[in-house]
Design a protein around this motif. Structure first.
Motif, PDB file in Angstrom:
ATOM      1  N   ALA A  21       0.851  -1.204   0.000  1.00 21.28           N
ATOM      2  CA  ALA A  21       0.000   0.000   0.000  1.00 21.28           C
ATOM      3  C   ALA A  21       0.884   1.251   0.000  1.00 21.28           C
ATOM      4  N   ASP A  22       0.400   2.305  -0.635  1.00 21.59           N
ATOM      5  CA  ASP A  22       1.187   3.539  -0.757  1.00 21.59           C
ATOM      6  C   ASP A  22       1.334   4.253   0.580  1.00 21.59           C
ATOM      7  N   LEU A  23       0.303   4.136   1.417  1.00 25.15           N
ATOM      8  CA  LEU A  23       0.359   4.745   2.745  1.00 25.15           C
ATOM      9  C   LEU A  23      -0.353   3.818   3.716  1.00 25.15           C
ATOM     10  N   LYS A  24       0.317   3.521   4.839  1.00 27.47           N
ATOM     11  CA  LYS A  24      -0.289   2.637   5.848  1.00 27.47           C
ATOM     12  C   LYS A  24      -0.392   3.391   7.169  1.00 27.47           C
ATOM     13  N   LEU A  25      -1.561   3.345   7.757  1.00 29.33           N
ATOM     14  CA  LEU A  25      -1.772   3.983   9.057  1.00 29.33           C
ATOM     15  C   LEU A  25      -2.229   2.924  10.043  1.00 29.33           C
ATOM     16  N   PHE A  26      -1.807   3.056  11.283  1.00 27.74           N
ATOM     17  CA  PHE A  26      -2.252   2.130  12.327  1.00 27.74           C
ATOM     18  C   PHE A  26      -2.803   2.970  13.473  1.00 27.74           C
ATOM     19  N   LEU A  27      -4.100   2.813  13.727  1.00 32.70           N
ATOM     20  CA  LEU A  27      -4.770   3.648  14.727  1.00 32.70           C
ATOM     21  C   LEU A  27      -4.891   2.949  16.079  1.00 32.70           C
ATOM     22  N   VAL A  28      -4.602   3.688  17.122  1.00 27.16           N
ATOM     23  CA  VAL A  28      -4.878   3.213  18.481  1.00 27.16           C
ATOM     24  C   VAL A  28      -5.680   4.308  19.186  1.00 27.16           C
ATOM     25  N   ALA A  29      -6.368   3.943  20.267  1.00 27.15           N
ATOM     26  CA  ALA A  29      -7.110   4.943  21.054  1.00 27.15           C
ATOM     27  C   ALA A  29      -7.364   4.373  22.440  1.00 27.15           C
TER      28      ALA A  29
ATOM     29  N   ARG B 127     -12.983   4.400  23.152  1.00 26.43           N
ATOM     30  CA  ARG B 127     -13.508   3.440  22.171  1.00 26.43           C
ATOM     31  C   ARG B 127     -14.863   2.907  22.626  1.00 26.43           C
ATOM     32  N   VAL B 128     -14.968   2.590  23.909  1.00 20.35           N
ATOM     33  CA  VAL B 128     -16.234   2.070  24.440  1.00 20.35           C
ATOM     34  C   VAL B 128     -17.336   3.114  24.277  1.00 20.35           C
TER      35      VAL B 128
ATOM     36  N   LEU C 167      -0.871   6.243  14.779  1.00 16.33           N
ATOM     37  CA  LEU C 167      -1.609   7.454  15.147  1.00 16.33           C
ATOM     38  C   LEU C 167      -2.461   7.159  16.371  1.00 16.33           C
ATOM     39  N   ASP C 168      -2.333   7.990  17.403  1.00 16.35           N
ATOM     40  CA  ASP C 168      -3.153   7.815  18.591  1.00 16.35           C
ATOM     41  C   ASP C 168      -4.365   8.741  18.480  1.00 16.35           C
ATOM     42  N   ALA C 169      -5.520   8.135  18.192  1.00 16.47           N
ATOM     43  CA  ALA C 169      -6.729   8.927  17.928  1.00 16.47           C
ATOM     44  C   ALA C 169      -7.151   9.752  19.143  1.00 16.47           C
ATOM     45  N   THR C 170      -6.718   9.324  20.337  1.00 17.93           N
ATOM     46  CA  THR C 170      -7.078  10.043  21.558  1.00 17.93           C
ATOM     47  C   THR C 170      -6.552  11.480  21.516  1.00 17.93           C
ATOM     48  N   GLN C 171      -5.485  11.683  20.746  1.00 16.40           N
ATOM     49  CA  GLN C 171      -4.859  13.007  20.730  1.00 16.40           C
ATOM     50  C   GLN C 171      -5.384  13.932  19.642  1.00 16.40           C
ATOM     51  N   PHE C 172      -6.409  13.481  18.925  1.00 19.73           N
ATOM     52  CA  PHE C 172      -6.931  14.286  17.822  1.00 19.73           C
ATOM     53  C   PHE C 172      -8.446  14.431  17.926  1.00 19.73           C
TER      54      PHE C 172
ATOM     55  N   VAL D 287     -11.775  14.567  15.298  1.00 24.96           N
ATOM     56  CA  VAL D 287     -12.000  13.957  13.984  1.00 24.96           C
ATOM     57  C   VAL D 287     -11.404  14.856  12.889  1.00 24.96           C
ATOM     58  N   GLU D 288     -11.637  16.170  13.014  1.00 24.56           N
ATOM     59  CA  GLU D 288     -11.177  17.102  11.971  1.00 24.56           C
ATOM     60  C   GLU D 288      -9.651  17.217  11.960  1.00 24.56           C
ATOM     61  N   SER D 289      -9.041  17.294  13.165  1.00 20.06           N
ATOM     62  CA  SER D 289      -7.585  17.477  13.175  1.00 20.06           C
ATOM     63  C   SER D 289      -6.879  16.202  12.702  1.00 20.06           C
ATOM     64  N   MET D 290      -7.474  15.054  12.968  1.00 17.58           N
ATOM     65  CA  MET D 290      -6.897  13.793  12.466  1.00 17.58           C
ATOM     66  C   MET D 290      -6.930  13.776  10.935  1.00 17.58           C
ATOM     67  N   LEU D 291      -8.072  14.181  10.387  1.00 13.20           N
ATOM     68  CA  LEU D 291      -8.204  14.191   8.926  1.00 13.20           C
ATOM     69  C   LEU D 291      -7.184  15.157   8.313  1.00 13.20           C
ATOM     70  N   ASP D 292      -7.057  16.358   8.896  1.00  7.70           N
ATOM     71  CA  ASP D 292      -6.084  17.331   8.360  1.00  7.70           C
ATOM     72  C   ASP D 292      -4.673  16.772   8.424  1.00  7.70           C
ATOM     73  N   HIS D 293      -4.357  16.146   9.558  1.00 11.74           N
ATOM     74  CA  HIS D 293      -3.017  15.587   9.751  1.00 11.74           C
ATOM     75  C   HIS D 293      -2.731  14.533   8.677  1.00 11.74           C
ATOM     76  N   VAL D 294      -3.711  13.658   8.434  1.00 11.76           N
ATOM     77  CA  VAL D 294      -3.488  12.578   7.458  1.00 11.76           C
ATOM     78  C   VAL D 294      -3.469  13.123   6.027  1.00 11.76           C
ATOM     79  N   LEU D 295      -4.268  14.169   5.769  1.00 17.86           N
ATOM     80  CA  LEU D 295      -4.218  14.763   4.423  1.00 17.86           C
ATOM     81  C   LEU D 295      -2.828  15.356   4.157  1.00 17.86           C
ATOM     82  N   ASP D 296      -2.197  15.895   5.200  1.00 12.09           N
ATOM     83  CA  ASP D 296      -0.812  16.377   5.052  1.00 12.09           C
ATOM     84  C   ASP D 296       0.130  15.225   4.724  1.00 12.09           C
TER      85      ASP D 296
END
Ligand code: DC
Length: 223
Positions: free
Chosen positions: A139-147, A152-153, A200-205, A207-216
């Motif tokens: 894959a051209d870009l691989k992301l692994f999300l944790v939270a 999550r619950v 990427l730790d989703a707890t630190q973002f 939804v919008e800031s995560m998307l912006d970060h990944v678009l970068d």
């Protein structure tokens, strides 16, 4: 931008993979494939056809019927043999059994083959557990999300509540912990971070800031 590309997003359930994948797909005009929906679709089929009762799966019968199971994405809906099951596949009943179904190697190879066809014919963002490790190791870009587990619950609980279920927070917690265990310890394609995936730790973002970060990241990686 490159002509054809694949973005793989892996991680445990309710870490925000699908929300991120949907946002990316929209921003970049890509197809989105939620591979978990496919495992859930097979689980629902087994339940509807009496092949999965009280957590006992008739594996032989299910495998003999795989060719009768037609799963596909249509716009925002997910269909099982022509019927929109987008809501049904998220039920607690399916969530409680899906990790068992996902341990079966023949079912995995059946779905992996379909996932590869979808991602070869078009550019995609695909989310799941083994997309960067097994389905698209190049894959051209691989992301692994944790939270954080409590977040999550809460996400999962809120999602279920919009469907008018009576599931408690405790039940959701137990289901997530049980699935984390099954998904990361199974022999075939366990949930692991690919060596070249970005954590990427989703707890630190938000939804919008995560998307912006990944678009970068996408702009840097894919030009
Ligand atoms: O992402 P989800 O919670 O909808 O996934 C449902 C189940 O499907 C999950 O418990 C494990 C399984 N799964 C898998 O084994 N491999 C994938 N690529 C996606 C999901």
């Amino acid at each position: 931008m490159k002509k054809h590309f694949v973005i793989a997003i892996d991680g445990a359930s309710s870490t925000g993979k699908s929300t991120l994948a949907k946002g990316l797909a929209k921003a970049l005009d890509l197809a989105h494939v939620d591979s978990g929906a496919m495992y859930r679709g097979i689980t629902l089929y087994a339940q509807q056809n009496g092949l999965l009762v009280n957590n006992k799966l008739n594996t032989k019968a299910l495998l003999s019927q795989l060719d009768d199971i037609n799963l596909y994405f249509e716009g925002d809906t997910f269909k099982l043999n022509g019927v929109d099951v987008s809501t049904q596949i998220r039920s607690m009943q399916v969530s409680e059994a899906v990790s068992l179904v996902a341990t079966i190697p023949e079912i995995r190879s059946f779905l992996v083959a379909q996932q590869r066809i979808i991602g070869t014919n078009q550019s995609v963002v695909m989310d799941g557990r083994d997309i960067g490790t097994v389905v698209f190791p190049k894959a051209d870009l691989k992301l692994f999300l944790v939270a954080d587990v409590n977040i999550r619950v809460q996400r999962r609980f809120d999602e279920l509540n919009t469907q008018n279920t009576t599931t408690s927070v405790k039940e959701v917690f137990n289901n997530l912990v049980e699935r984390d265990h099954l998904d990361s310890t199974r022999a075939d394609s366990p949930l692991v971070q690919a060596d070249d995936a970005i954590l990427l730790d989703a707890t630190q973002f938000t939804v919008e800031s995560m998307l912006d970060h990944v678009l970068d990241l996408v702009a840097k990686r894919l030009g």
